[in-house]
Write a protein that holds these residues in place. Structure first.
Motif, PDB file in Angstrom:
ATOM      1  N   VAL A  21     -28.652  34.598  -1.923  1.00  0.00           N
ATOM      2  CA  VAL A  21     -28.194  34.665  -3.305  1.00  0.00           C
ATOM      3  C   VAL A  21     -28.431  33.306  -3.961  1.00  0.00           C
ATOM      4  O   VAL A  21     -27.885  32.296  -3.518  1.00  0.00           O
ATOM      5  CB  VAL A  21     -26.699  35.042  -3.370  1.00  0.00           C
ATOM      6  N   ARG A  22     -29.274  33.296  -4.957  1.00  0.00           N
ATOM      7  CA  ARG A  22     -29.562  32.116  -5.776  1.00  0.00           C
ATOM      8  C   ARG A  22     -29.855  30.862  -4.955  1.00  0.00           C
ATOM      9  O   ARG A  22     -29.585  29.750  -5.379  1.00  0.00           O
ATOM     10  CB  ARG A  22     -28.422  31.840  -6.753  1.00  0.00           C
ATOM     11  N   GLY A  23     -30.386  31.029  -3.749  1.00  0.00           N
ATOM     12  CA  GLY A  23     -30.713  29.875  -2.912  1.00  0.00           C
ATOM     13  C   GLY A  23     -29.499  29.118  -2.424  1.00  0.00           C
ATOM     14  O   GLY A  23     -29.606  27.975  -1.992  1.00  0.00           O
ATOM     15  N   LEU A  24     -28.327  29.736  -2.459  1.00  0.00           N
ATOM     16  CA  LEU A  24     -27.079  29.070  -2.083  1.00  0.00           C
ATOM     17  C   LEU A  24     -26.787  29.115  -0.586  1.00  0.00           C
ATOM     18  O   LEU A  24     -25.709  28.747  -0.155  1.00  0.00           O
ATOM     19  CB  LEU A  24     -25.891  29.705  -2.834  1.00  0.00           C
ATOM     20  N   ARG A  25     -27.714  29.597   0.198  1.00  0.00           N
ATOM     21  CA  ARG A  25     -27.531  29.722   1.645  1.00  0.00           C
ATOM     22  C   ARG A  25     -26.503  30.777   2.025  1.00  0.00           C
ATOM     23  O   ARG A  25     -25.863  30.701   3.067  1.00  0.00           O
ATOM     24  CB  ARG A  25     -27.205  28.374   2.293  1.00  0.00           C
ATOM     25  N   TYR A  26     -26.339  31.769   1.163  1.00  0.00           N
ATOM     26  CA  TYR A  26     -25.541  32.953   1.481  1.00  0.00           C
ATOM     27  C   TYR A  26     -26.525  34.090   1.685  1.00  0.00           C
ATOM     28  O   TYR A  26     -27.011  34.678   0.710  1.00  0.00           O
ATOM     29  CB  TYR A  26     -24.560  33.307   0.361  1.00  0.00           C
ATOM     30  N   PRO A  27     -26.845  34.426   2.945  1.00  0.00           N
ATOM     31  CA  PRO A  27     -27.795  35.510   3.180  1.00  0.00           C
ATOM     32  C   PRO A  27     -27.271  36.849   2.671  1.00  0.00           C
ATOM     33  O   PRO A  27     -26.081  37.156   2.799  1.00  0.00           O
ATOM     34  CB  PRO A  27     -27.946  35.539   4.702  1.00  0.00           C
ATOM     35  N   VAL A  28     -28.168  37.626   2.108  1.00  0.00           N
ATOM     36  CA  VAL A  28     -27.830  38.976   1.663  1.00  0.00           C
ATOM     37  C   VAL A  28     -27.194  39.742   2.818  1.00  0.00           C
ATOM     38  O   VAL A  28     -26.191  40.429   2.644  1.00  0.00           O
ATOM     39  CB  VAL A  28     -29.104  39.686   1.138  1.00  0.00           C
ATOM     40  N   GLU A  29     -27.770  39.600   3.996  1.00  0.00           N
ATOM     41  CA  GLU A  29     -27.279  40.288   5.193  1.00  0.00           C
ATOM     42  C   GLU A  29     -25.796  40.011   5.442  1.00  0.00           C
ATOM     43  O   GLU A  29     -25.013  40.931   5.693  1.00  0.00           O
ATOM     44  CB  GLU A  29     -28.119  39.821   6.387  1.00  0.00           C
ATOM     45  N   THR A  30     -25.395  38.769   5.351  1.00  0.00           N
ATOM     46  CA  THR A  30     -24.003  38.384   5.600  1.00  0.00           C
ATOM     47  C   THR A  30     -23.068  38.993   4.569  1.00  0.00           C
ATOM     48  O   THR A  30     -21.999  39.512   4.915  1.00  0.00           O
ATOM     49  CB  THR A  30     -23.869  36.842   5.596  1.00  0.00           C
ATOM     50  N   LEU A  31     -23.472  38.948   3.317  1.00  0.00           N
ATOM     51  CA  LEU A  31     -22.618  39.496   2.270  1.00  0.00           C
ATOM     52  C   LEU A  31     -22.500  41.012   2.389  1.00  0.00           C
ATOM     53  O   LEU A  31     -21.424  41.576   2.170  1.00  0.00           O
ATOM     54  CB  LEU A  31     -23.143  39.079   0.894  1.00  0.00           C
ATOM     55  N   LEU A  32     -23.581  41.676   2.782  1.00  0.00           N
ATOM     56  CA  LEU A  32     -23.513  43.118   3.022  1.00  0.00           C
ATOM     57  C   LEU A  32     -22.566  43.435   4.183  1.00  0.00           C
ATOM     58  O   LEU A  32     -21.800  44.397   4.121  1.00  0.00           O
ATOM     59  CB  LEU A  32     -24.904  43.678   3.321  1.00  0.00           C
ATOM     60  N   GLU A  33     -22.609  42.625   5.221  1.00  0.00           N
ATOM     61  CA  GLU A  33     -21.717  42.830   6.366  1.00  0.00           C
ATOM     62  C   GLU A  33     -20.253  42.672   5.952  1.00  0.00           C
ATOM     63  O   GLU A  33     -19.392  43.427   6.409  1.00  0.00           O
ATOM     64  CB  GLU A  33     -22.062  41.868   7.496  1.00  0.00           C
ATOM     65  N   LEU A  34     -19.976  41.709   5.085  1.00  0.00           N
ATOM     66  CA  LEU A  34     -18.604  41.531   4.611  1.00  0.00           C
ATOM     67  C   LEU A  34     -18.135  42.759   3.837  1.00  0.00           C
ATOM     68  O   LEU A  34     -17.019  43.242   4.043  1.00  0.00           O
ATOM     69  CB  LEU A  34     -18.495  40.279   3.739  1.00  0.00           C
ATOM     70  N   MET A  35     -18.999  43.265   2.962  1.00  0.00           N
ATOM     71  CA  MET A  35     -18.629  44.451   2.185  1.00  0.00           C
ATOM     72  C   MET A  35     -18.491  45.672   3.094  1.00  0.00           C
ATOM     73  O   MET A  35     -17.575  46.476   2.926  1.00  0.00           O
ATOM     74  CB  MET A  35     -19.648  44.696   1.074  1.00  0.00           C
ATOM     75  N   ALA A  36     -19.374  45.797   4.080  1.00  0.00           N
ATOM     76  CA  ALA A  36     -19.315  46.933   5.005  1.00  0.00           C
ATOM     77  C   ALA A  36     -18.060  46.872   5.877  1.00  0.00           C
ATOM     78  O   ALA A  36     -17.549  47.913   6.309  1.00  0.00           O
ATOM     79  CB  ALA A  36     -20.561  46.964   5.882  1.00  0.00           C
ATOM     80  N   SER A  37     -17.541  45.682   6.107  1.00  0.00           N
ATOM     81  CA  SER A  37     -16.331  45.540   6.922  1.00  0.00           C
ATOM     82  C   SER A  37     -15.075  45.909   6.141  1.00  0.00           C
ATOM     83  O   SER A  37     -13.989  45.958   6.708  1.00  0.00           O
ATOM     84  CB  SER A  37     -16.204  44.114   7.455  1.00  0.00           C
ATOM     85  N   GLY A  38     -15.237  46.128   4.835  1.00  0.00           N
ATOM     86  CA  GLY A  38     -14.102  46.543   4.022  1.00  0.00           C
ATOM     87  C   GLY A  38     -13.623  45.517   3.015  1.00  0.00           C
ATOM     88  O   GLY A  38     -12.704  45.788   2.241  1.00  0.00           O
ATOM     89  N   MET A  39     -14.230  44.341   3.005  1.00  0.00           N
ATOM     90  CA  MET A  39     -13.827  43.335   2.014  1.00  0.00           C
ATOM     91  C   MET A  39     -14.243  43.799   0.629  1.00  0.00           C
ATOM     92  O   MET A  39     -15.346  44.309   0.437  1.00  0.00           O
ATOM     93  CB  MET A  39     -14.465  41.974   2.309  1.00  0.00           C
ATOM     94  N   SER A  40     -13.366  43.608  -0.320  1.00  0.00           N
ATOM     95  CA  SER A  40     -13.690  43.956  -1.703  1.00  0.00           C
ATOM     96  C   SER A  40     -14.478  42.814  -2.343  1.00  0.00           C
ATOM     97  O   SER A  40     -14.496  41.685  -1.838  1.00  0.00           O
ATOM     98  CB  SER A  40     -12.411  44.196  -2.508  1.00  0.00           C
ATOM     99  N   ILE A  41     -15.118  43.127  -3.439  1.00  0.00           N
ATOM    100  CA  ILE A  41     -15.840  42.093  -4.183  1.00  0.00           C
ATOM    101  C   ILE A  41     -14.889  40.966  -4.560  1.00  0.00           C
ATOM    102  O   ILE A  41     -15.220  39.794  -4.427  1.00  0.00           O
ATOM    103  CB  ILE A  41     -16.537  42.703  -5.419  1.00  0.00           C
ATOM    104  N   GLU A  42     -13.685  41.320  -4.972  1.00  0.00           N
ATOM    105  CA  GLU A  42     -12.708  40.305  -5.378  1.00  0.00           C
ATOM    106  C   GLU A  42     -12.327  39.400  -4.206  1.00  0.00           C
ATOM    107  O   GLU A  42     -12.174  38.186  -4.375  1.00  0.00           O
ATOM    108  CB  GLU A  42     -11.462  40.973  -5.965  1.00  0.00           C
TER     109      GLU A  42
END
Length: 78
Positions: A21-42
C-alpha cells in the motif's frame, strides 16, 4: 476504481517486490490476512495509523481483480 488501484504499488526494493500500500511496506497479503482473521477496517486503521480507509478498500479491490482468473490449478499437498 483506478484511483483506488493507484494506491497499490510494486517496487523491487520494497518488501521484495510484493504489492504494498502506497510503498509503506504494508504488503497487500498481510492486510488481507488481517481482514480474513476477522479484524474490521476500523480496527486495522487504529493499529496502523498511517493507513487510510481507501488503502484497505484498494487492497480488497486488488484481491478481487486477482481472483478473476479463468481457472485455478489445484496444488498437490504432498
Amino acid at each position: 476504481m483506478q484511483k483506488l488501484m493507484d494506491r497499490i504499488t510494486i517496487d523491487r526494493e520494497i518488501c521484495h517486490g510484493k504489492p504494498t500500500v502506497r510503498g509503506l511496506r504494508y504488503p497487500v497479503e498481510t492486510l488481507l490476512e488481517l481482514m480474513a482473521s476477522g479484524m474490521s477496517i476500523e480496527e486495522i486503521l487504529a493499529d496502523y495509523e498511517d493507513l487510510e480507509r481507501e488503502d484497505l478498500l484498494a487492497v480488497l479491490q486488488y484481491a478481487s481483480r486477482l481472483s478473476k482468473v479463468k481457472s485455478i490449478e489445484v496444488l498437490d499437498a504432498a
